[in-house]
Design a protein around this motif. Structure first.
Motif, PDB file in Angstrom:
ATOM      1  N   THR A 157       0.838  -1.202   0.000  1.00  0.00           N
ATOM      2  CA  THR A 157       0.000   0.000   0.000  1.00  0.00           C
ATOM      3  C   THR A 157       0.871   1.248   0.000  1.00  0.00           C
ATOM      4  OG1 THR A 157      -1.731  -1.189   1.216  1.00  0.00           O
ATOM      5  CG2 THR A 157      -1.840   1.215   1.223  1.00  0.00           C
ATOM      6  N   GLU A 197       1.894   2.136  -3.447  1.00  0.00           N
ATOM      7  CA  GLU A 197       0.808   2.854  -4.119  1.00  0.00           C
ATOM      8  C   GLU A 197       0.777   4.322  -3.702  1.00  0.00           C
ATOM      9  OE1 GLU A 197      -2.383  -0.801  -4.704  1.00  0.00           O
ATOM     10  OE2 GLU A 197      -2.503   0.440  -2.889  1.00  0.00           O
ATOM     11  N   ARG A 211      -8.843  -4.387  -5.236  1.00  0.00           N
ATOM     12  CA  ARG A 211      -8.207  -4.055  -6.508  1.00  0.00           C
ATOM     13  C   ARG A 211      -8.694  -4.963  -7.636  1.00  0.00           C
ATOM     14  NH1 ARG A 211      -6.009  -2.814  -2.178  1.00  0.00           N
ATOM     15  NH2 ARG A 211      -4.600  -1.032  -1.893  1.00  0.00           N
ATOM     16  N   LYS A 270      -1.899   5.409  -7.250  1.00  0.00           N
ATOM     17  CA  LYS A 270      -2.157   4.457  -8.340  1.00  0.00           C
ATOM     18  C   LYS A 270      -2.064   3.029  -7.804  1.00  0.00           C
ATOM     19  CE  LYS A 270      -0.547   3.089 -12.935  1.00  0.00           C
ATOM     20  NZ  LYS A 270       0.464   3.324 -14.001  1.00  0.00           N
ATOM     21  N   LYS A 271      -3.115   2.243  -8.044  1.00  0.00           N
ATOM     22  CA  LYS A 271      -3.191   0.894  -7.495  1.00  0.00           C
ATOM     23  C   LYS A 271      -2.265  -0.071  -8.229  1.00  0.00           C
ATOM     24  CE  LYS A 271      -6.479   2.020  -4.609  1.00  0.00           C
ATOM     25  NZ  LYS A 271      -6.217   2.103  -3.157  1.00  0.00           N
TER      26      LYS A 271
END
Length: 407
Positions: A363, A366, A401, A372-373
């Motif tokens: 995480t 990201e 996601r 941005k995943k």
């Protein structure tokens, strides 16, 4: 996307530093001097920022404007011993080179997806113009692997660039540019330029002539092979060892590793070479020595997020989880957008089978990317994540996601 990062590259096309520092004697300077020094510091910082902006925007014209062609030429010629005719000819060649030097640097930086960061600047401290600044250059290859270099840039009294020193090569720009004169030089002069002395020039005259021709033709593989034929009296010199590392980078990882090993064996105690040697110690699994090299390099160059990321890498491989996390977190705190320490946290979590830490670190990647995943499906297919993909924490994270485990 980098599903997992396994190492740090400390080298680039070259760049390291030792910054000038203002002497502090505890005295209060007169107001006029204080104002002059403050103005000088502002001017140096401004030039440094213009340089960084020009690199980041691939602005060749902007780089050219910052460079003092006459000052650079003077430094290059100071390294050469040419006759009057050749000197005049070489000045003409230099003038042509410098007219496009900024554009050449910009093109190289663009090709390597370079990002420059101004780390600090330092005025000359005498009330006049001049001084130097330190910039870190980060490049990214086709596989999204990053490499780092430190460039110490020297300014003249008008605040323009007259030279820089690449800490990852232990060589100056003027030294590199002097190579373009090898075709005008005798074997003795080439030996003096490359190796700092000419005492063995007669016995290696043929080798030197061939080496000069290979460099001039851009055949670094041949130049590297010729270097290895030099006699022991030459090989034991530090100038030879750093030159060999430079040439080896253009040949292969094996040649690069061998050159680093020889540099470490012969000259591993030199403080100014520790940044180059970090790679050697990490590649050969000598992680305690890598930690020492990072600390010593940081004293020469300065401590930053890249140094902490290297500490994190070494500490992880030493099995010191808490210390590795602390180093990674220091690196992240210094630059929240820096991905490498976040990926090292992921690797640490996978090695210790710590699913919460792995999810937290993914995480964090990201977050470094502006929210941005990551592609959870791609990660789940990566063998490095086989254990994590079976954990409930990953299933929950992946579901957010758009991923679900196979039936």
């Amino acid at each position: 996307m980098r599903p997992i990062e396994y190492g740090f590259s400390h080298m680039m096309h070259g760049w390291l530093l030792s910054t000038l520092m203002l002497a502090a004697f505890g005295l209060v300077p007169p107001p006029v001097m204080a104002e002059a020094v403050a103005a000088e510091a502002t001017a140096v910082a401004s030039t440094g920022q213009r340089f960084v902006t020009a690199i980041n925007t691939a602005d060749g014209s902007g780089l050219n404007e910052l460079m003092d062609a006459d000052g650079i030429a003077a430094r290059v010629l100071a390294k050469l011993k040419l006759n009057v005719v050749d000197r005049a000819l070489y000045v003409e060649i230099l003038s042509t080179e410098y007219s496009t030097l900024g554009y050449s640097v910009a093109a190289q930086m663009l090709a390597q997806r370079a990002k420059a960061t101004l780390l600090r600047s330092s005025p000359a401290g005498d009330g006049g113009a001049g001084g130097e600044f330190l910039a870190r250059i980060t490049t990214t290859d086709a596989k999204d692997n990053e490499a780092f270099g430190y460039l110490q840039v020297s300014l003249d009294r008008e605040g323009r660039i007259v030279d820089w020193y690449d800490h990852s090569l232990a060589v100056s720009m003027s030294g590199q540019l002097a190579f373009s004169a090898v075709k005008m030089m005798t074997a003795t002069q080439v030996a003096q330029l490359l190796l700092g002395q000419a005492g063995d020039a007669r016995e290696i005259a043929t080798l030197m002539t061939s080496f000069a021709s290979a460099v001039n033709a851009g055949d670094m593989q041949l130049a590297h092979a010729l270097l290895l034929e030099m006699p022991e009296s030459i090989k034991q010199r530090r100038e030879f060892a750093t030159l060999r590392v430079t040439m080896a980078r253009s040949v292969s990882m094996q040649a690069y590793g061998e050159a680093l090993a020889e540099l470490a064996r012969r000259h591993g105690t030199a403080d100014e070479l520790q940044f180059i040697l970090i790679d050697h110690y990490l590649l050969t699994g000598q992680f305690e020595l890598a930690l020492r090299a990072v600390d010593r390099a940081a004293r020469v160059i300065g401590d930053d997020e890249v140094m902490d990321a290297n500490r994190c890498h070494a500490l992880l491989d030493l099995g010191r989880k808490a210390d590795a996390l602390a180093a990674c977190d220091r690196s992240i705190a210094r630059d929240p957008t820096f991905e490498l320490p976040r990926w090292t946290r992921v690797r640490l979590a996978l090695q210790t089978k710590d699913a919460p830490l792995a999810i937290q670190s993914l995480t964090g990647v990201e977050q470094a990317r502006g929210g941005k995943k990551l592609n959870a499906g791609s990660l789940a297919k990566n063998s490095s994540y086989a254990w994590l993909a079976k954990q409930p924490e990953f299933a929950a994270w992946g579901a957010d996601r758009g991923w679900s485990p196979p039936p």
